[in-house]
Design a protein around this motif. Structure first.
Motif, PDB file in Angstrom:
ATOM      1  N   LEU A 303       0.908  -1.263   0.102  1.00 45.23           N
ATOM      2  CA  LEU A 303       0.031   0.120  -0.051  1.00 45.23           C
ATOM      3  C   LEU A 303       0.879   1.335  -0.059  1.00 45.23           C
ATOM      4  O   LEU A 303       0.599   2.220  -0.688  1.00 45.23           O
ATOM      5  N   GLY A 304       1.934   1.113   0.869  1.00 47.89           N
ATOM      6  CA  GLY A 304       2.848   2.524   0.679  1.00 47.89           C
ATOM      7  C   GLY A 304       3.423   2.754  -0.502  1.00 47.89           C
ATOM      8  O   GLY A 304       3.470   3.899  -0.920  1.00 47.89           O
ATOM      9  N   SER A 305       3.992   1.520  -1.300  1.00 46.48           N
ATOM     10  CA  SER A 305       4.551   2.072  -2.437  1.00 46.48           C
ATOM     11  C   SER A 305       3.584   2.353  -3.560  1.00 46.48           C
ATOM     12  O   SER A 305       3.803   3.146  -4.308  1.00 46.48           O
ATOM     13  N   ILE A 306       2.298   1.938  -3.445  1.00 46.00           N
ATOM     14  CA  ILE A 306       1.154   2.313  -4.533  1.00 46.00           C
ATOM     15  C   ILE A 306       0.781   3.407  -4.421  1.00 46.00           C
ATOM     16  O   ILE A 306       0.676   4.584  -5.147  1.00 46.00           O
ATOM     17  N   TRP A 307       0.836   4.067  -2.766  1.00 46.12           N
ATOM     18  CA  TRP A 307       0.451   5.171  -2.602  1.00 46.12           C
ATOM     19  C   TRP A 307       1.457   6.401  -3.113  1.00 46.12           C
ATOM     20  O   TRP A 307       1.110   7.446  -3.497  1.00 46.12           O
ATOM     21  N   ILE A 308       2.620   6.176  -2.668  1.00 48.22           N
ATOM     22  CA  ILE A 308       3.888   7.198  -3.262  1.00 48.22           C
ATOM     23  C   ILE A 308       3.833   7.223  -4.781  1.00 48.22           C
ATOM     24  O   ILE A 308       3.644   8.179  -5.088  1.00 48.22           O
ATOM     25  N   THR A 309       3.423   6.133  -5.296  1.00 51.62           N
ATOM     26  CA  THR A 309       3.513   6.054  -6.857  1.00 51.62           C
ATOM     27  C   THR A 309       2.622   6.828  -7.515  1.00 51.62           C
ATOM     28  O   THR A 309       2.477   7.742  -8.297  1.00 51.62           O
ATOM     29  N   VAL A 310       1.189   6.677  -7.011  1.00 49.58           N
ATOM     30  CA  VAL A 310      -0.025   7.385  -7.337  1.00 49.58           C
ATOM     31  C   VAL A 310       0.311   9.007  -7.172  1.00 49.58           C
ATOM     32  O   VAL A 310      -0.117   9.947  -7.762  1.00 49.58           O
ATOM     33  N   SER A 311       0.593   9.370  -5.988  1.00 45.28           N
ATOM     34  CA  SER A 311       1.007  10.498  -5.479  1.00 45.28           C
ATOM     35  C   SER A 311       1.896  11.194  -6.424  1.00 45.28           C
ATOM     36  O   SER A 311       1.801  12.608  -6.726  1.00 45.28           O
ATOM     37  N   LEU A 312       2.967  10.778  -6.815  1.00 49.02           N
ATOM     38  CA  LEU A 312       4.105  11.100  -7.921  1.00 49.02           C
ATOM     39  C   LEU A 312       3.223  11.527  -9.173  1.00 49.02           C
ATOM     40  O   LEU A 312       3.676  12.518  -9.913  1.00 49.02           O
TER      41      LEU A 312
END
Length: 314
Positions: A303-312
């Motif tokens: 979830l953390g990796s997906i969130w950072i990716t989407v945030s970028l």
């Protein structure tokens, strides 16, 4: 448990193909694919252009490397006797695939399968080199080398207490940096900071999964970081690592790399980690508590990796 007959390479029935596929432990592939997505998102945010073919080749290469490493790790843990005596493993999270021990595949079949997967990863790497240049070679060879040296003698980084660092670099830092370079063809020092949280999260997956295996690892002479520290000190290190991961995200916001919105989910996940560890403080004696921490660690990375990716991206 009654052993099943060993399979032969000439047996190509769907069931046998499925066994070979499952021997790679595909459920863990997100640990290496998500960093590629993250690095690609960072590169795209800088250029506004997606190099789709290079991205797809990078995903196929990292999956092949990860599969190769998983299979060969089972081979070497069978050779040193770790998996045979490991009765405390928590399937499917720790203790390997158990395919050799259950007679689904022989050690030699697994070894050949690992070498085939490694060769496939080199083919994908060669395609990337021809398309994007020699820097891909050094990144790819470093990642594959770290993966093989994780368990292969005589180096066997895991038994020297360096396995977590090797995994953090090989399936965290390198995929993020490499994927970003494929999109920009430029070295950006900021991407190193971006890679810190996902590298720590993936390293913590290995760290926490080694706790149930610590007795068997120590008995077989495999002195992992958990064996050296003990279970309680390992949990303390685990929490310190999570603090550093979150702090790196705050530093990214402070440096103007991204907006404060990126902090929302990782901060909530960190608070949840505190709650899960507190609730599971009997993890040394309780398999249920240990499993809860392992599942939370996997969830945090995903979830953390997906969130950072989407945030970028947005």
């Amino acid at each position: 448990m009654k052993s099943r007959p060993a399979l032969h390479w000439q047996d190509t029935s769907p069931d046998k193909a499925r066994i070979y596929f499952l021997a790679t432990r595909p459920g863990f592939f997100t640990a290496s694919v998500l960093p590629v997505l993250l690095g690609t998102a960072w590169g795209y945010s800088l250029t506004g252009h997606l190099n789709l073919l290079s991205f797809l080749l990078a995903v196929l290469a990292i999956i092949s490397v990860h599969a190769c490493v998983n299979v060969l790790n089972d081979v070497y843990d069978d050779m040193n006797g770790t998996d045979q005596i490991n009765t405390d493993h928590i399937f499917p999270f720790s203790g390997g695939s158990r395919f050799i021990q259950e007679g689904l595949l022989s050690r030699e079949q697994m070894r050949r399968w690992g070498l085939i997967l490694g060769s496939v990863s080199l083919l994908f790497g060669l395609a990337l080199i021809l398309r994007d240049g020699l820097p891909v070679l050094w990144l790819g060879l470093t990642g594959l080398g770290l993966g093989v040296m994780y368990s292969a003698p005589p180096i066997a980084l895991a038994g020297r207490g360096l396995g977590e660092l090797a995994v953090a670099v090989g399936t965290g830092l390198l995929p993020v940096v490499g994927a970003a370079w494929l999109q920009t063809h430029a070295w950006d020092p900021q991407v190193m900071l971006l890679a810190i949280p996902v590298s720590i999260w993936v390293g913590c997956i290995l760290l926490i999964n080694e706790i149930p295996d610590r007795t068997a690892d120590e008995a077989s002479g495999k002195r992992t970081l958990v064996v050296r520290l003990g279970a309680l000190a390992t949990i303390r290190l685990y929490m310190v690592a999570y603090c550093i991961a979150l702090a790196s995200l705050y530093l990214m916001v402070y440096a103007g790399m991204t907006t404060p919105y990126i902090l929302i989910l990782p901060s909530l996940l960190f608070l949840l980690t505190l709650a899960v560890v507190y609730k599971s403080r009997d993890f040394v004696q309780s398999r249920i508590s240990m499993t809860r921490i392992i599942k939370h660690t996997l969830m945090t990375h995903m979830l953390g990796s997906i969130w950072i990716t989407v945030s970028l991206l947005f």
